[in-house]
Every structure is written in C-alpha cells, then in structure tokens.
Design an enzyme around this catalytic site. Structure first.
Site, PDB file in Angstrom:
ATOM      1  N   GLU A 184       0.814  -1.212   0.000  1.00 26.57           N
ATOM      2  CA  GLU A 184       0.000   0.000   0.000  1.00 26.57           C
ATOM      3  C   GLU A 184       0.852   1.267   0.000  1.00 26.57           C
ATOM      4  OE1 GLU A 184      -2.901  -0.402   3.147  1.00 26.57           O
ATOM      5  OE2 GLU A 184      -3.934  -2.030   2.094  1.00 26.57           O
ATOM      6  N   GLU A 304      -5.044  -8.361  -0.839  1.00 25.27           N
ATOM      7  CA  GLU A 304      -5.874  -8.329   0.366  1.00 25.27           C
ATOM      8  C   GLU A 304      -7.314  -8.096  -0.067  1.00 25.27           C
ATOM      9  OE1 GLU A 304      -4.684  -5.383   3.216  1.00 25.27           O
ATOM     10  OE2 GLU A 304      -2.557  -5.931   3.123  1.00 25.27           O
TER      11      GLU A 304
END
Length: 572
Positions: A184, A304
C-alpha cells in the site's frame, strides 16, 4: 524425503521457468501493442504461478506486527498453523513483514540477523507445506517510505539496503516464493499524484533491479508490483502498467487490494445492503484490472480483500449481506482470472484452535472459488409477535441455479402449500410462518434452508419480534450505554441530527453513522453503546436526536442532551 523432493522439483521448476522466460519474452516482443504492453500468445510462467496460488490467505498482524510477532495478539506462526491453512484449501499465503523495528541505522540499515532468520524459517515452513509464499515490505510503507518526497535520498538508501539484504537471503529460494516491493505505497508531503507516481515507479524499478541483480532464482522469480495505494482506479493502474511495460520482464505480476464499496464495507451513510451500487464497485474495479493487465498477459493478485468493518466486528455488516458480497466477489474474480488472498488478522481463522470464527463466511468464500451459488434478497423474515403473519416474499439471485427444495430442519416443506415460486420470487405462505412461530418467544424460531441444484444452500431465519424498547441512560462523552430490550430485532444503523436538523457526529456529510465505530449493540447484554468517537465530534450544550433503524423495518427515536462532558439519554 520431503526436502529432497522439493529440491528436485525446485531445480526442474527453475529450468522450465527460465525456458518459459525466453519463450515469453520473444512472444511479448513480437506481439506488443502501441504502448509497448505485450500480448503473449500463450500463458507465461508468471501467469501459471499466479494462477496456481489461487486461493491465498494473509498471515496478517503477525510478522507485520509492531514491534514483534506476537505484539498484536496473534501467536507465533507454526508448521501446524500453515498445515491447517493448507487443509482449508488455500494454496498460498501472503506473509506481510514489517522490518522497521528490526533494522539498524544508516549507513548499513542492517536487518537483525535473528529476525531475518525467523522470516526465512517461516518462509521455509510454508514452502515445505506445499504453499506458495508472497513476501513483502509491509508497514514500513507508512513508517518511513512515505517520507520519500521530503527525504528522498535517505529513504532510497534505506529501501535499497533493505531489499538488498532480503534478496540476498532468498536468492536461491524456490520459485514458489514471490516478492512484493511494498505494501500500500503512500507518500506524505508530495506535490501531488503526478510526483507520487514517479516516486512509486522509482521504488518498483529499484526493487526490480536489486532482486534481479542478485542472480540465482531471483533472476527469474515472479516479482509483484503495486499501484499507488494498491488502488484499482484507472488513473492509478495506468502508471503501474507503464512501469511494467518499461521493465519488459515477463515475470512480473501486478497487485491491488479490495475491501468493497467503502460505505457498505463499514456500514455508514445507510449502505446496509449489498445493492446494485455496491455490486457495480466490484465489477468496475475488476474490469479495469483485467483490461489493464490480465488481458495483456500480466497476472494480477488481489493481495488483500475483505470488509473493512470486520476489523471491529463481524457484525458490522449484516450476515446475509456479507455472504452476498463474498459470493459475488469470488465469482467475478474467478471470471476475471484474478488470484485472491483473504486478509485475516486473526478475526477469522483462530491461530490456536484452527477453527473459523464464522464457518458460514468461509464456506461462502470456499464455494466461490469454483462454483456460483444462489443467494436471496435477505436471510431474515420477521413476524410480529401476537399478530397473524402475512406472506413473505424473497427475491432469489439464482446465479444459473434452480431452487429444488425448502426445508425446516429435516422437514421438507411442500411446494404450492408452504411456499410458491414464480420466476425469481419465492413466497413463504402466511400459514407456514404462523405454524413456525406459534407459541415461540422473541428471536429466531426457525431456520429455512433453500437448496438448489448447484452451489451452497441459502439459510433464512424466521424471527418473532416486537418493537425494541430503549430506556433512559446517563453517561459521559467517554461513552453512553443505553439499556435496550431488542425483543428479537437487530440493529441495522443509526441516524444522528441536531435539533436544527443538521447532521451530528463523525462523517457529518451523512446523518447515518458508522456502525462499530460510533455505536455497537450487545444483544446478549441488552444494550447499545455510543462510543467516545461519536461524542468527540458533537457540539457542547446541544440536543441530538437519534433514530435507530432495525432490520424488521422498525425505527425508534431517542434524544441525547450534552452539557459539557455529561450526556443524558431519554426516550421520545
């Protein structure tokens, strides 16, 4: 014996992987489109590896925990845990690792050898279990990498040192180990996204150069590159596609994360149902990812996924609505050839008992890997206590299946008498509901099982209820607990407005407050708690009118009076 077999398989895999690289590179160069993004005519080694990883599971909040492996409440990773995960049908694990607290300072930024040994031990345990492994640099993304706009040289020196050490340690690990550049990626103090795209390109290309430069299996290992924030908006996918095209390496995969349409995922702004807008968010995201990468021969890992509200409680999103989300997510990911890795920070699969917190959630996910299952507009039918029920109609989303039977336990209900079907409309007869609830108290009186010719059954709770009753309460801005007789009903959401009609509390762009963040029901204890996060963003010396919405369709109003830090709650 297991190790010898793995070494043989590794050697063979490395040979064929290298051969595939040569073939795929030639094909990619011959079939590039106008932007230089290759269109290979046959499946590449990277595509095969990423496809073989499906499905995957994250060992979340463990080696990525700060500062140590058990700091966030999970036990140490064991071979038994990894074997149990494999037994559940997962073929890969994502191993998030935060290196920051185990790393020395400049200029060497040396990783603690004992910590690197532990990471390698876990990787080897997973590989020995027959799992693919995706290893990354995790929370370092917001601990120090995000400072790259203002501390460029320092961040790049540390990033280079970090990946050099990791790459050298895993130089000869088998190709079942994949490496992910950064989790991220995000940046603080930049001039805007244009600069951030440039910084991420520098990180990704530096990572690629470091790993490839160490040789061994790293020369052809599948490397996984994220978009900015691992986001699937087209404006963030395109720069990543350009980076991958410039690298001209067939053993690259792209990664994004997916936690659903945000208002639904956290239950805010009245998005309590898996509706068309929520569904469209999935199709839009996966279509963009497929068209940008998969259609051009670049495999994609959804590294994810889940629902953000689950970090607080599995009850934040109503159970049936969560099941519908999981069914559609899994089915559409399968259609778009995406490998998915479920985020689990310990709230789903118990790391000690190896049991699921909610087995039905897992079964829905598991089924979606291979099969489309039918769902319905709800998993609840409410019958008011003391009143003759009416017919109850549910809309079926058959997903290509046919309803074959409806059961109450072992009792098979009679079609035409107990229920009728017209197209996608299933109607449970009033007389059947009266029989199922007769003499029963508040709560679930029966669970109907809808069976189909394929996929999972769908379960519908028949619930007897009365209007919930809330009682007067006193508290402070640190929290208010409202005694509540739920009378069989369940809370869906809550609105909060001031006396002048403006929205009160956090997310003041909507009157509907975030479930689990601002409020939390406890059905066993008979209470609703308004949390300090709610009162932290309310006016002093104010009156706040609340409306509690329940799944039966009932609404109950309640008034709060805030004076300083004192809160008084009264029924209205």
């Amino acid at each position: 014996m297991k190790q010898r077999k793995r070494r043989l398989l590794t050697a063979l895999a490395a040979f064929f992987l290298g051969l595939a690289v040569l073939l795929t590179t030639a094909l990619s160069g011959a079939a590039a489109d106008g932007k230089g993004r290759g269109r290979p005519h046959q499946q590449s080694a990277a595509q095969e590896i990423v496809a073989a990883m499906q499905p995957g599971w994250n060992v979340g909040n463990t080696l990525d925990a700060i500062p140590d492996e058990t700091s966030w409440g999970n036990p140490r990773i064991t071979p038994e845990l990894l074997a149990a995960v494999h037994d559940q049908g997962f073929n890969s694990i994502r191993l998030p690792v935060t290196w920051n607290d185990h790393q020395g300072g400049a200029p060497g930024y040396t990783i603690d050898p004992a910590y690197l040994d532990r990471v390698e031990q876990v990787v080897n345990m997973a590989l020995d279990e027959g799992l693919y492994v995706l290893l990354n640099v995790h929370h370092d993304s917001w601990q120090w990498i995000r400072d790259m706009p203002t501390q460029h040289d320092q961040v790049m020196a540390r990033y280079t040192a970090t990946w050099t050490q990791i790459a050298e340690r895993f130089r000869d690990a088998p190709p079942e180990l994949l490496l992910e550049s950064v989790n991220e990626p995000q940046f603080t103090g930049s001039s805007g996204e244009a600069q951030e795209f440039e910084l991420l390109d520098e990180l990704n290309t530096t990572f690629h150069s470091i790993v490839r430069g160490t040789g061994g299996t790293n020369a052809t290992r599948v490397l996984v590159l994220p978009s900015l924030h691992t986001n699937a908006e087209q404006a963030r996918l395109d720069p990543l596609a350009d980076t991958i095209a410039a690298l001209n390496d067939p053993n690259i995969a792209a990664t994004v994360h997916y936690y659903g349409f945000w208002p639904f995922s956290v239950n805010v702004a009245g998005y309590t149902r898996f509706d068309a807008e929520t569904q469209a968010d999935i199709t839009g995201s996966f279509d963009r990812v497929h068209n940008t990468f998969v259609s051009r021969g670049i495999p994609v890992i959804v590294g994810e996924y889940g629902l953000l509200g689950w970090d607080r409680s599995l009850d934040v999103v109503e159970h049936g609505e969560a099941l519908k989300f999981l069914e559609f997510f899994g089915s559409y990911a399968r259609q778009k050839q995406l490998t998915t890795m479920w985020w689990d920070n310990g709230q789903h699969f118990n790391r000690t008992t190896h049991q699921w917190s909610d087995l039905s959630l897992f079964r829905q996910i598991q089924s979606s890997w291979t099969t489309d299952s039918a769902t319905a507009s709800s998993d609840q039918i409410f019958v008011r206590a003391g009143q003759a029920p009416a017919d109850a109609t549910l809309t079926l989303d058959l997903n290509g299946n046919t309803l074959t039977s409806v059961l109450n336990g072992s009792e098979k209900l009679v079609r035409g008498r107990d229920y009728t079907v017209s197209g996608d409309q299933l109607t449970i007869a009033a007389a059947t509901l009266a029989r199922l609830t007769e003499g029963q108290g508040h709560g679930v009186n029966a669970t109907l099982t809808l069976r189909f010719n394929g996929g999972l059954p769908w379960h519908v709770n028949v619930i007897t209820y009365d209007t919930p009753v809330l009682h007067n309460a006193n508290g402070t801005t640190s929290g208010l607990t409202i005694p509540t007789a739920f009378n069989g009903d369940r809370l869906a959401t809550m609105e909060a407005v001031y006396a002048d009609g403006t929205n009160a509390g956090p997310q003041n762009w909507t009157s509907y407050k975030e479930f689990g963040y601002t409020l939390s029901p406890d059905y066993a204890a008979g209470q609703i708690t308004l949390k300090p996060e709610f009162f932290a963003e309310t006016r002093d010396n104010s009156t706040i009118n609340l409306t509690f919405h329940f799944w039966s369709g009932e609404t109950v109003t309640y008034t709060l009076t805030r004076t300083g830090t004192t809160i008084t709650g009264t029924t209205t």
